[in-house]
Design a protein around this motif. Structure first.
Motif, PDB file in Angstrom:
ATOM      1  N   ILE A  10      18.410 -79.189 -32.186  1.00  0.00           N
ATOM      2  CA  ILE A  10      18.174 -78.289 -33.285  1.00  0.00           C
ATOM      3  C   ILE A  10      19.000 -76.995 -32.891  1.00  0.00           C
ATOM      4  CG2 ILE A  10      16.081 -77.266 -32.167  1.00  0.00           C
ATOM      5  CD1 ILE A  10      15.496 -76.739 -35.161  1.00  0.00           C
ATOM      6  N   HIS A  11      20.019 -76.566 -33.905  1.00  0.00           N
ATOM      7  CA  HIS A  11      20.817 -75.314 -33.819  1.00  0.00           C
ATOM      8  C   HIS A  11      20.055 -74.418 -33.073  1.00  0.00           C
ATOM      9  CE1 HIS A  11      23.949 -78.067 -34.678  1.00  0.00           C
ATOM     10  NE2 HIS A  11      24.530 -77.301 -35.973  1.00  0.00           N
ATOM     11  N   SER A  12      20.913 -73.293 -32.558  1.00  0.00           N
ATOM     12  CA  SER A  12      19.918 -72.190 -32.011  1.00  0.00           C
ATOM     13  C   SER A  12      19.188 -71.155 -33.167  1.00  0.00           C
ATOM     14  CB  SER A  12      21.117 -71.260 -31.323  1.00  0.00           C
ATOM     15  OG  SER A  12      22.110 -70.992 -32.255  1.00  0.00           O
ATOM     16  N   ASP A  13      19.835 -71.261 -34.296  1.00  0.00           N
ATOM     17  CA  ASP A  13      19.277 -70.665 -35.497  1.00  0.00           C
ATOM     18  C   ASP A  13      18.348 -71.436 -36.140  1.00  0.00           C
ATOM     19  OD1 ASP A  13      22.153 -70.299 -37.734  1.00  0.00           O
ATOM     20  OD2 ASP A  13      21.154 -72.189 -36.737  1.00  0.00           O
ATOM     21  N   GLY A  14      18.231 -72.553 -35.888  1.00  0.00           N
ATOM     22  CA  GLY A  14      17.353 -73.475 -36.732  1.00  0.00           C
ATOM     23  C   GLY A  14      17.873 -74.047 -38.010  1.00  0.00           C
ATOM     24  N   SER A  15      19.419 -73.859 -38.206  1.00  0.00           N
ATOM     25  CA  SER A  15      20.017 -74.103 -39.593  1.00  0.00           C
ATOM     26  C   SER A  15      20.374 -75.712 -39.572  1.00  0.00           C
ATOM     27  CB  SER A  15      21.111 -73.385 -39.649  1.00  0.00           C
ATOM     28  OG  SER A  15      22.234 -73.632 -38.500  1.00  0.00           O
ATOM     29  N   ALA A  16      20.313 -76.369 -38.471  1.00  0.00           N
ATOM     30  CA  ALA A  16      20.448 -77.879 -38.738  1.00  0.00           C
ATOM     31  C   ALA A  16      19.975 -78.571 -37.420  1.00  0.00           C
ATOM     32  CB  ALA A  16      22.044 -77.889 -38.345  1.00  0.00           C
ATOM     33  N   THR A  17      19.487 -79.738 -37.738  1.00  0.00           N
ATOM     34  CA  THR A  17      18.931 -80.728 -36.952  1.00  0.00           C
ATOM     35  C   THR A  17      19.588 -82.006 -37.001  1.00  0.00           C
ATOM     36  OG1 THR A  17      17.435 -81.312 -38.659  1.00  0.00           O
ATOM     37  CG2 THR A  17      16.540 -79.685 -37.270  1.00  0.00           C
ATOM     38  N   SER A  65      19.668 -68.078 -28.534  1.00  0.00           N
ATOM     39  CA  SER A  65      21.135 -68.260 -28.479  1.00  0.00           C
ATOM     40  C   SER A  65      21.536 -69.777 -27.949  1.00  0.00           C
ATOM     41  CB  SER A  65      21.745 -67.382 -27.486  1.00  0.00           C
ATOM     42  OG  SER A  65      21.627 -65.947 -27.903  1.00  0.00           O
ATOM     43  N   TYR A  66      20.673 -70.689 -27.890  1.00  0.00           N
ATOM     44  CA  TYR A  66      20.852 -71.941 -27.573  1.00  0.00           C
ATOM     45  C   TYR A  66      20.315 -73.075 -28.309  1.00  0.00           C
ATOM     46  CZ  TYR A  66      22.713 -69.638 -23.447  1.00  0.00           C
ATOM     47  OH  TYR A  66      23.556 -69.028 -22.430  1.00  0.00           O
ATOM     48  N   ALA A  67      21.009 -73.941 -28.627  1.00  0.00           N
ATOM     49  CA  ALA A  67      20.528 -75.240 -29.188  1.00  0.00           C
ATOM     50  C   ALA A  67      19.603 -75.654 -28.022  1.00  0.00           C
ATOM     51  CB  ALA A  67      21.790 -76.096 -29.467  1.00  0.00           C
TER      52      ALA A  67
END
Length: 123
Positions: A51-58, A31-33
């Motif tokens: 990195i975003h919590s879901d790994g979608s962006a860095t 739930s956390y970056a």
């Protein structure tokens, strides 16, 4: 309680590679970056990547863009930093840090960080 334990640091030659890991516990990791930061003695903490919590962006600092890659495995509560084409100026104590929300903020903000792992780049 929140715990962040970094590992994988060590000595590398210029141009070499290292992979850092950070095992998280005590909070809902997915739930956390998360971010990586580094510090050289006598200097302030330098944000390296996030990195975003879901790994979608860095996101990366200009100093490491194109050489470092951040990833995460939410099933294993683990954050990674793949460091390639290392330079002597990458020598520092590297910390993983928990951001306050789900996305990496434009201004680095953390509420927890680990003890750090030392990376030394030298021939």
């Amino acid at each position: 309680q929140v715990q962040l334990v970094e590992s994988g640091g060590g000595l590398a030659q210029p141009g070499g590679s290292l992979r850092l890991s950070c095992l998280a516990s005590g909070f809902d990791f997915r739930s956390y970056a998360m971010s990586w930061a580094r510090q050289v003695p006598g200097k302030g903490l330098e944000w390296v990547s996030g990195i975003h919590s879901d790994g979608s962006a860095t996101r990366y600092a200009d100093s490491v863009q194109g050489r470092f890659t951040t990833s995460r495995d939410n099933a294993k509560n683990t954050l990674y930093l793949e460091m390639n084409r290392l330079k002597p100026e990458d020598t520092a104590l590297y910390y993983c840090a928990k951001n306050l929300g789900m996305v990496v903020p434009t201004t680095p903000k953390y509420d927890y960080w680990g003890q750090g792992t030392q990376v030394t780049v030298s021939s």
